[in-house]
Design an enzyme around this catalytic site. Structure first.
Site, PDB file in Angstrom:
ATOM      1  N   GLY A 157     -11.530   1.561   2.751  1.00 40.60           N
ATOM      2  CA  GLY A 157     -10.280   1.539   1.984  1.00 40.60           C
ATOM      3  C   GLY A 157     -10.259   0.457   0.923  1.00 40.60           C
ATOM      4  O   GLY A 157      -9.899   0.697  -0.235  1.00 40.60           O
ATOM      5  N   ALA A 183      -4.737   2.655   8.159  1.00 43.76           N
ATOM      6  CA  ALA A 183      -4.064   1.398   8.496  1.00 43.76           C
ATOM      7  C   ALA A 183      -4.738   0.712   9.678  1.00 43.76           C
ATOM      8  O   ALA A 183      -5.516  -0.226   9.508  1.00 43.76           O
ATOM      9  CB  ALA A 183      -2.587   1.648   8.761  1.00 43.76           C
ATOM     10  N   ARG A 184      -4.440   1.165  10.892  1.00 41.95           N
ATOM     11  CA  ARG A 184      -5.005   0.591  12.110  1.00 41.95           C
ATOM     12  C   ARG A 184      -5.274   1.708  13.120  1.00 41.95           C
ATOM     13  O   ARG A 184      -4.435   2.597  13.299  1.00 41.95           O
ATOM     14  CB  ARG A 184      -4.047  -0.439  12.722  1.00 41.95           C
ATOM     15  CG  ARG A 184      -3.897  -1.724  11.929  1.00 41.95           C
ATOM     16  CD  ARG A 184      -5.159  -2.570  11.989  1.00 41.95           C
ATOM     17  NE  ARG A 184      -5.010  -3.834  11.273  1.00 41.95           N
ATOM     18  CZ  ARG A 184      -5.236  -4.014   9.983  1.00 41.95           C
ATOM     19  NH1 ARG A 184      -5.600  -2.970   9.241  1.00 41.95           N
ATOM     20  NH2 ARG A 184      -5.099  -5.198   9.431  1.00 41.95           N
ATOM     21  N   HIS A 228     -14.500   2.602   7.083  1.00 39.18           N
ATOM     22  CA  HIS A 228     -13.636   1.477   6.712  1.00 39.18           C
ATOM     23  C   HIS A 228     -13.899   1.039   5.269  1.00 39.18           C
ATOM     24  O   HIS A 228     -14.244  -0.115   4.993  1.00 39.18           O
ATOM     25  CB  HIS A 228     -13.820   0.295   7.664  1.00 39.18           C
ATOM     26  CG  HIS A 228     -12.635  -0.633   7.672  1.00 39.18           C
ATOM     27  ND1 HIS A 228     -12.405  -1.533   8.684  1.00 39.18           N
ATOM     28  CD2 HIS A 228     -11.624  -0.807   6.780  1.00 39.18           C
ATOM     29  CE1 HIS A 228     -11.296  -2.221   8.423  1.00 39.18           C
ATOM     30  NE2 HIS A 228     -10.812  -1.782   7.274  1.00 39.18           N
ATOM     31  N   ASP A 266      10.400   2.934   6.824  1.00 38.08           N
ATOM     32  CA  ASP A 266      10.014   1.532   6.905  1.00 38.08           C
ATOM     33  C   ASP A 266      11.047   0.810   7.758  1.00 38.08           C
ATOM     34  O   ASP A 266      12.246   1.109   7.673  1.00 38.08           O
ATOM     35  CB  ASP A 266       9.944   0.912   5.509  1.00 38.08           C
ATOM     36  CG  ASP A 266       9.227  -0.433   5.512  1.00 38.08           C
ATOM     37  OD1 ASP A 266       8.024  -0.457   5.194  1.00 38.08           O
ATOM     38  OD2 ASP A 266       9.863  -1.461   5.843  1.00 38.08           O
ATOM     39  N   GLU A 287     -16.348  -1.185  15.221  1.00 42.78           N
ATOM     40  CA  GLU A 287     -17.125  -0.752  14.065  1.00 42.78           C
ATOM     41  C   GLU A 287     -18.599  -1.122  14.251  1.00 42.78           C
ATOM     42  O   GLU A 287     -18.906  -2.292  14.439  1.00 42.78           O
ATOM     43  CB  GLU A 287     -16.574  -1.408  12.793  1.00 42.78           C
ATOM     44  CG  GLU A 287     -15.150  -1.007  12.475  1.00 42.78           C
ATOM     45  CD  GLU A 287     -14.639  -1.629  11.191  1.00 42.78           C
ATOM     46  OE1 GLU A 287     -15.390  -2.373  10.532  1.00 42.78           O
ATOM     47  OE2 GLU A 287     -13.491  -1.374  10.842  1.00 42.78           O
ATOM     48  N   ASP A 334     -10.003   6.110   8.448  1.00 40.64           N
ATOM     49  CA  ASP A 334     -10.911   5.101   7.903  1.00 40.64           C
ATOM     50  C   ASP A 334     -10.992   3.891   8.830  1.00 40.64           C
ATOM     51  O   ASP A 334     -11.617   2.895   8.501  1.00 40.64           O
ATOM     52  CB  ASP A 334     -10.407   4.675   6.510  1.00 40.64           C
ATOM     53  CG  ASP A 334     -11.353   3.738   5.785  1.00 40.64           C
ATOM     54  OD1 ASP A 334     -12.563   4.039   5.736  1.00 40.64           O
ATOM     55  OD2 ASP A 334     -10.894   2.696   5.261  1.00 40.64           O
ATOM     56  N   ILE A 349       0.840  -1.198   0.000  1.00 38.37           N
ATOM     57  CA  ILE A 349       0.000   0.000   0.000  1.00 38.37           C
ATOM     58  C   ILE A 349       0.877   1.250   0.000  1.00 38.37           C
ATOM     59  O   ILE A 349       0.679   2.172  -0.807  1.00 38.37           O
ATOM     60  CB  ILE A 349      -0.941   0.007   1.207  1.00 38.37           C
ATOM     61  CG1 ILE A 349      -1.909  -1.172   1.128  1.00 38.37           C
ATOM     62  CG2 ILE A 349      -1.710   1.331   1.280  1.00 38.37           C
ATOM     63  CD1 ILE A 349      -2.740  -1.374   2.386  1.00 38.37           C
TER      64      ILE A 349
END
Length: 309
Positions: A283, A233-234, A281, A175, A263, A258, A156
């Site tokens: 994505g 992501a999270r 959510h 990263d 949820e 997102d 991603i």
């Protein structure tokens, strides 16, 4: 008795996806125990004991749930995240856990950039004003020449890097294991997390969850004043209280997310802040991503279920 496979992702709640027909053609009974919503723990305890396969959404799959399903052989996610699955318990029980690696990468990457652009141009409040019959113009910001910080440079993140470069941005990426062979054309380089925060006009998160929030008070204080933050992501990557404080104090000019702890999310001040953009959510919820992810999830199910006992 026909072996059963449960399908719970909300994007597949109506059934009928052509890829699912391959499960029926292979002789399995495909069931949709909670169409349109995530199953609860109690519902999992009812339907999973009869299943050999589980095409799962993002609902938690706990040790208790796994223990109640001794015949379960494989959990196949139609996405890449497995932090909702008790992987230790699954391994102990001999349950394979499979993911649809990369299937939703393009959809998530495009949403991250869409949220960035919508936030910098203040599209949501101006749209809401016009719908309320108010003519309200808010000065926005352009992205050309600005620096985008990409945290996490996997499938991603790499797509986000390329999209940012295509918009004329400089891109800096962090990263934990940078790939030296990833060298897209344009003003791109890997850097440290500290340098990324200090230099970026906008930061977007595309990394796995950590033991504690990656974006906390300290990280926000290290960001360039007037920055923008995107999280597709999270939810655990971000300290919501610290982000709200940064929005109120002007350290951040906007936040878009997102992802949520639950949820749908419980009401909270951050999600109602006028400079926050929230999406449910979505994505990986594009026609193309759902297609790729579903086919990959089905192929993984069949591959594991067809392995010799």
């Amino acid at each position: 008795m026909t072996a059963r496979i449960a399908v719970t992702p909300r994007s597949l709640s109506q059934g009928g996806h052509p890829a699912l027909a391959a499960l029926e053609a292979a002789g399995y009974d495909v069931v949709f125990p909670t169409p349109g919503r995530q199953p609860t723990r109690e519902e999992q305890l009812r339907f999973l004991p009869a299943c050999v396969g589980y095409l799962a959404g993002v609902e938690p799959i706990t040790r208790e749930v796994l223990a109640a399903a001794p015949g379960l052989k494989v959990i196949s996610r139609n996405g890449v995240g497995v932090d909702s699955v008790d992987l230790t318990a699954a391994a102990e029980q001999g349950v394979a856990v499979e993911t649809a690696a990369g299937a939703n990468a393009q959809g998530v990457a495009e949403l991250a950039i869409a949220l960035l652009l919508a936030g910098l141009r203040r599209i949501p409040p101006q749209d809401a004003a016009l719908k309320a019959d108010r003519w309200q113009r808010i000065e926005g910001r352009e992205v050309v020449g600005r620096t985008l910080g990409v945290v996490g440079c996997g499938q991603i993140g790499r797509r986000v890097v390329r999209l940012g470069l295509g918009l004329g941005m400089s891109v800096r990426a962090f990263d934990a294991f940078p790939d030296p062979e990833f060298t897209p054309a344009g003003d791109f380089s890997y850097t440290t997390m500290e340098d990324l925060l200090a230099r970026s006009d906008a930061v977007t998160l595309h990394c796995p969850p950590a033991e504690r929030p990656l974006i906390d008070k300290g990280a926000l204080a290290a960001m360039r004043p007037g920055g923008y933050l995107v999280n597709t992501a999270r939810s655990s990557l971000v300290d919501d209280g610290a982000v709200l404080e940064a929005l109120v104090g002007g350290r951040l000019i906007g936040y878009a997310t997102d992802v949520y702890d639950q949820e749908p999310p419980a009401p909270q001040e951050l999600l109602h802040h006028p400079q926050a953009i929230t999406t449910p959510h979505i994505g990986g919820y594009t026609r193309e991503s759902v297609e790729r992810a579903t086919r990959a999830a089905v192929e993984n199910l069949l591959r594991v279920l067809n392995l010799p006992s």
